[in-house]
Design a protein around this motif. Structure first.
Motif, PDB file in Angstrom:
ATOM      1  N   HIS A   1       9.256  -9.888   5.095  1.00 13.75           N
ATOM      2  CA  HIS A   1       9.704 -11.070   5.832  1.00 13.75           C
ATOM      3  C   HIS A   1       8.519 -12.007   6.120  1.00 13.75           C
ATOM      4  CE1 HIS A   1      12.128 -13.414   8.685  1.00 13.75           C
ATOM      5  NE2 HIS A   1      11.055 -13.389   9.483  1.00 13.75           N
ATOM      6  N   MET A   2       7.394 -11.428   6.443  1.00 11.47           N
ATOM      7  CA  MET A   2       6.203 -12.243   6.734  1.00 11.47           C
ATOM      8  C   MET A   2       5.748 -13.015   5.499  1.00 11.47           C
ATOM      9  SD  MET A   2       4.177  -9.372   9.026  1.00 11.47           S
ATOM     10  CE  MET A   2       2.724 -10.360   9.366  1.00 11.47           C
ATOM     11  N   ILE A   3       5.843 -12.371   4.336  1.00 11.31           N
ATOM     12  CA  ILE A   3       5.370 -13.027   3.108  1.00 11.31           C
ATOM     13  C   ILE A   3       6.363 -14.073   2.606  1.00 11.31           C
ATOM     14  CG2 ILE A   3       4.826 -12.642   0.673  1.00 11.31           C
ATOM     15  CD1 ILE A   3       3.699  -9.899   1.477  1.00 11.31           C
ATOM     16  N   TYR A   4       7.615 -13.700   2.534  1.00 12.57           N
ATOM     17  CA  TYR A   4       8.568 -14.581   1.865  1.00 12.57           C
ATOM     18  C   TYR A   4       9.285 -15.542   2.805  1.00 12.57           C
ATOM     19  CZ  TYR A   4       7.759 -11.292  -1.915  1.00 12.57           C
ATOM     20  OH  TYR A   4       7.162 -10.526  -2.880  1.00 12.57           O
ATOM     21  N   THR A   5       9.208 -15.290   4.092  1.00 11.76           N
ATOM     22  CA  THR A   5       9.874 -16.194   5.042  1.00 11.76           C
ATOM     23  C   THR A   5       8.878 -16.955   5.900  1.00 11.76           C
ATOM     24  OG1 THR A   5      11.795 -14.719   5.130  1.00 11.76           O
ATOM     25  CG2 THR A   5      11.570 -16.348   6.898  1.00 11.76           C
ATOM     26  N   ASP A   6       7.922 -16.210   6.503  1.00 18.13           N
ATOM     27  CA  ASP A   6       6.972 -16.861   7.414  1.00 18.13           C
ATOM     28  C   ASP A   6       5.884 -17.633   6.679  1.00 18.13           C
ATOM     29  OD1 ASP A   6       8.370 -15.788   9.523  1.00 18.13           O
ATOM     30  OD2 ASP A   6       7.030 -14.058   9.784  1.00 18.13           O
ATOM     31  N   LEU A   7       5.377 -17.093   5.590  1.00 18.42           N
ATOM     32  CA  LEU A   7       4.233 -17.714   4.914  1.00 18.42           C
ATOM     33  C   LEU A   7       4.502 -19.145   4.448  1.00 18.42           C
ATOM     34  CD1 LEU A   7       1.381 -17.567   3.850  1.00 18.42           C
ATOM     35  CD2 LEU A   7       2.224 -16.338   1.827  1.00 18.42           C
ATOM     36  N   PRO A   8       5.624 -19.428   3.818  1.00 18.43           N
ATOM     37  CA  PRO A   8       5.851 -20.837   3.424  1.00 18.43           C
ATOM     38  C   PRO A   8       5.782 -21.790   4.616  1.00 18.43           C
ATOM     39  CG  PRO A   8       7.410 -19.404   2.324  1.00 18.43           C
ATOM     40  CD  PRO A   8       6.715 -18.561   3.327  1.00 18.43           C
ATOM     41  N   LYS A   9       6.281 -21.392   5.774  1.00 19.20           N
ATOM     42  CA  LYS A   9       6.217 -22.237   6.967  1.00 19.20           C
ATOM     43  C   LYS A   9       4.762 -22.429   7.417  1.00 19.20           C
ATOM     44  CE  LYS A   9      10.727 -20.612   8.617  1.00 19.20           C
ATOM     45  NZ  LYS A   9      11.456 -19.901   9.708  1.00 19.20           N
ATOM     46  N   ILE A  10       3.958 -21.369   7.298  1.00 19.51           N
ATOM     47  CA  ILE A  10       2.551 -21.466   7.689  1.00 19.51           C
ATOM     48  C   ILE A  10       1.816 -22.459   6.786  1.00 19.51           C
ATOM     49  CG2 ILE A  10       0.378 -20.171   7.834  1.00 19.51           C
ATOM     50  CD1 ILE A  10       2.077 -17.678   8.503  1.00 19.51           C
ATOM     51  N   ILE A  11       2.043 -22.342   5.487  1.00 21.27           N
ATOM     52  CA  ILE A  11       1.346 -23.236   4.537  1.00 21.27           C
ATOM     53  C   ILE A  11       1.747 -24.695   4.792  1.00 21.27           C
ATOM     54  CG2 ILE A  11       1.077 -23.815   2.118  1.00 21.27           C
ATOM     55  CD1 ILE A  11      -0.305 -21.206   3.017  1.00 21.27           C
TER      56      ILE A  11
ATOM     57  N   THR B   1       0.838  -1.199   0.000  1.00 26.89           N
ATOM     58  CA  THR B   1       0.000   0.000   0.000  1.00 26.89           C
ATOM     59  C   THR B   1       0.873   1.249   0.000  1.00 26.89           C
ATOM     60  OG1 THR B   1      -0.095   0.053   2.414  1.00 26.89           O
ATOM     61  CG2 THR B   1      -1.802  -1.204   1.281  1.00 26.89           C
ATOM     62  N   GLU B   2       0.273   2.390  -0.365  1.00 26.86           N
ATOM     63  CA  GLU B   2       1.018   3.649  -0.401  1.00 26.86           C
ATOM     64  C   GLU B   2       1.547   4.025   0.976  1.00 26.86           C
ATOM     65  OE1 GLU B   2      -1.354   6.683  -2.095  1.00 26.86           O
ATOM     66  OE2 GLU B   2      -1.545   5.706  -4.059  1.00 26.86           O
ATOM     67  N   GLU B   3       0.746   3.770   2.013  1.00 26.48           N
ATOM     68  CA  GLU B   3       1.186   4.104   3.369  1.00 26.48           C
ATOM     69  C   GLU B   3       2.439   3.317   3.749  1.00 26.48           C
ATOM     70  OE1 GLU B   3      -2.958   5.120   2.836  1.00 26.48           O
ATOM     71  OE2 GLU B   3      -1.857   3.244   2.551  1.00 26.48           O
ATOM     72  N   LEU B   4       2.467   2.053   3.327  1.00 31.37           N
ATOM     73  CA  LEU B   4       3.613   1.217   3.680  1.00 31.37           C
ATOM     74  C   LEU B   4       4.860   1.610   2.889  1.00 31.37           C
ATOM     75  CD1 LEU B   4       4.003  -1.122   5.657  1.00 31.37           C
ATOM     76  CD2 LEU B   4       3.715  -2.702   3.749  1.00 31.37           C
ATOM     77  N   LEU B   5       4.659   2.228   1.734  1.00 30.00           N
ATOM     78  CA  LEU B   5       5.796   2.646   0.919  1.00 30.00           C
ATOM     79  C   LEU B   5       6.381   3.996   1.358  1.00 30.00           C
ATOM     80  CD1 LEU B   5       4.531   1.644  -2.647  1.00 30.00           C
ATOM     81  CD2 LEU B   5       6.349   0.553  -1.320  1.00 30.00           C
ATOM     82  N   ALA B   6       5.737   4.658   2.296  1.00 26.66           N
ATOM     83  CA  ALA B   6       6.259   5.937   2.789  1.00 26.66           C
ATOM     84  C   ALA B   6       7.610   5.721   3.465  1.00 26.66           C
ATOM     85  CB  ALA B   6       5.259   6.553   3.764  1.00 26.66           C
ATOM     86  N   PRO B   7       8.553   6.677   3.313  1.00 26.31           N
ATOM     87  CA  PRO B   7       9.909   6.505   3.879  1.00 26.31           C
ATOM     88  C   PRO B   7       9.897   6.212   5.379  1.00 26.31           C
ATOM     89  CG  PRO B   7       9.846   8.379   2.407  1.00 26.31           C
ATOM     90  CD  PRO B   7       8.434   7.937   2.546  1.00 26.31           C
ATOM     91  N   GLU B   8       8.983   6.831   6.103  1.00 25.66           N
ATOM     92  CA  GLU B   8       8.978   6.615   7.555  1.00 25.66           C
ATOM     93  C   GLU B   8       8.512   5.215   7.946  1.00 25.66           C
ATOM     94  OE1 GLU B   8       5.115   8.785   6.457  1.00 25.66           O
ATOM     95  OE2 GLU B   8       7.257   8.844   5.940  1.00 25.66           O
ATOM     96  N   ASN B   9       7.956   4.457   6.966  1.00 29.41           N
ATOM     97  CA  ASN B   9       7.478   3.105   7.250  1.00 29.41           C
ATOM     98  C   ASN B   9       8.360   2.030   6.613  1.00 29.41           C
ATOM     99  OD1 ASN B   9       5.199   3.976   8.748  1.00 29.41           O
ATOM    100  ND2 ASN B   9       4.060   4.337   6.846  1.00 29.41           N
ATOM    101  N   SER B  10       9.591   2.369   6.344  1.00 30.70           N
ATOM    102  CA  SER B  10      10.487   1.422   5.677  1.00 30.70           C
ATOM    103  C   SER B  10      10.720   0.155   6.508  1.00 30.70           C
ATOM    104  CB  SER B  10      11.827   2.104   5.368  1.00 30.70           C
ATOM    105  OG  SER B  10      12.430   2.566   6.578  1.00 30.70           O
ATOM    106  N   GLU B  11      10.790   0.315   7.820  1.00 34.57           N
ATOM    107  CA  GLU B  11      10.987  -0.865   8.675  1.00 34.57           C
ATOM    108  C   GLU B  11       9.756  -1.771   8.652  1.00 34.57           C
ATOM    109  OE1 GLU B  11      12.082   0.336  12.579  1.00 34.57           O
ATOM    110  OE2 GLU B  11      14.008   1.220  11.969  1.00 34.57           O
ATOM    111  N   LYS B  12       8.578  -1.160   8.623  1.00 38.15           N
ATOM    112  CA  LYS B  12       7.349  -1.963   8.545  1.00 38.15           C
ATOM    113  C   LYS B  12       7.265  -2.691   7.206  1.00 38.15           C
ATOM    114  CE  LYS B  12       4.557   0.880  11.703  1.00 38.15           C
ATOM    115  NZ  LYS B  12       5.633   1.761  12.146  1.00 38.15           N
TER     116      LYS B  12
END
Length: 268
Positions: A252-262, A235-246
C-alpha cells in the motif's frame, strides 16, 4: 708370806690368755670391713652408679637430638617454610594477575559498551536531526511530516501514517550517484524493507538512466537530475506467513502512498 704354787700360776695364765683373746675379738669387731667383702661392696656401688648414668644418658638421648640432626631438621623446616612462603607468594601473584586481568577485561567491556551506546545515540541523533549518514545530506521528518533535504534543496510531504515506521538514510548505492535518500519500512528490528529511494545524478548521468526500467525521473535542477526507484522484491522476513499484514502495508505504501508523495516533490 706364802708363794703361789704351780696350780695358781696356771690359773693366772689362763685368765690372761682369755683377756687377750677378748681384746683381739673386740679389736677385730671395731675395724672396717676389708678384703673381698669390701671389694664386693665397692663393685656393687660402682654398678649402681653406672646404671644411674646409663639411665640418665638414655633419657637425654630420647629427649634431645644430636646437634647435627637438630641443624638438619631446622634446615628442613626452614626450606619448608620458604617453599610455603614461595607458594603463597606465587598464588598471591597469580590471584592478583587474574584480578588485574579481570579488571582490565571489565574495563575494556565497559569502554566497548560506552562506544556502542555512543554510536547508537549518535546514529539516532543523526536520524532525528537529519544529518547525512551517507552523501545525500538528508533530513528527518518534521512534525508536519515534511521531509526536507538541505543539501539538494527539495522537500516532500509524507503520509502521517509513516511517522513511526519509517527509517531514512542517505547512503548512495553506487559511486556514479551524486546522492540518495532511502526510505525504509522498519516497524521492528527484524523487518527492514526498502519502500523507495530518491536518486540524484548529474544531468549527464541522468540521461543515461532514461533506458532504465526501474528509474522514474522526477525533475532536473541546478545541474542535477532527480528520480526515484522502488524495490524489485520484498525481503524474506516480509514474505514470512506471520508477516502477511506487514507485506500488504508495504504494498500500500509503494503503490498508493508513493505516487502522492512524488506529487508533493518541489525545490526550495
Amino acid at each position: 708370806m706364802m708363794k703361789p704354787g704351780i696350780k695358781g700360776k696356771g690359773a693366772i695364765f689362763i685368765v690372761l690368755l682369755s683377756v687377750l683373746l677378748l681384746l683381739l675379738w673386740f679389736r677385730d669387731s671395731a675395724e672396717p670391713t676389708t678384703g673381698d667383702a669390701a671389694e664386693d661392696g665397692s663393685n656393687n656401688s660402682g654398678e649402681v652408679i653406672q646404671d644411674e648414668e646409663h639411665e640418665e644418658n638414655s633419657n637425654h638421648t630420647e629427649n634431645e637430638l644430636p646437634d647435627n640432626e637438630v641443624i638438619e631438621e631446622t634446615e628442613e623446616i626452614s626450606e619448608t617454610t620458604k617453599d610455603s612462603d614461595r607458594g603463597g607468594s606465587e598464588n598471591n601473584t597469580l590471584v592478583e594477575g587474574e584480578k588485574t586481568e579481570t579488571e582490565n577485561e571489565a574495563a575494556s567491556n565497559n569502554i566497548e559498551k560506552e562506544l556502542t551506546e555512543e554510536e547508537v545515540k549518535k546514529e539516532e541523533e543523526e536520524t532525528e536531526s537529519g544529518q547525512p549518514n551517507g552523501n545525500g545530506g538528508g533530513d528527518s521528518l518534521s512534525d508536519s511530516n515534511l521531509y526536507t533535504n538541505s543539501q539538494f534543496g527539495f522537500t516532500m510531504e509524507l503520509p502521517e501514517t509513516w511517522q513511526d515506521i519509517i527509517r531514512i538514510d542517505t547512503n548512495a548505492f553506487s559511486p556514479d550517484q551524486e546522492g540518495a535518500v532511502n526510505f525504509y519500512y522498519e516497524p521492528s528490528a527484524e523487518i527492514n524493507q526498502l519502500v523507495f529511494s530518491v536518486i540524484i545524478y548529474t544531468e549527464e548521468k541522468g540521461k543515461e538512466q532514461e533506458d532504465n526500467p526501474f528509474w522514474m525521473p522526477i525533475a532536473t535542477n541546478n545541474g542535477y537530475t532527480f528520480g526515484y526507484i522502488i524495490p524489485g522484491e520484498p525481503t524474506e522476513e516480509l514474505l514470512a506467513p506471520e508477516n502477511s499484514e506487514k507485506l500488504e502495508l508495504v504494498q500500500h505504501m509503494i503503490y498508493t502512498d508513493l505516487p502522492k508523495i512524488i506529487s508533493t516533490f518541489k525545490f526550495n
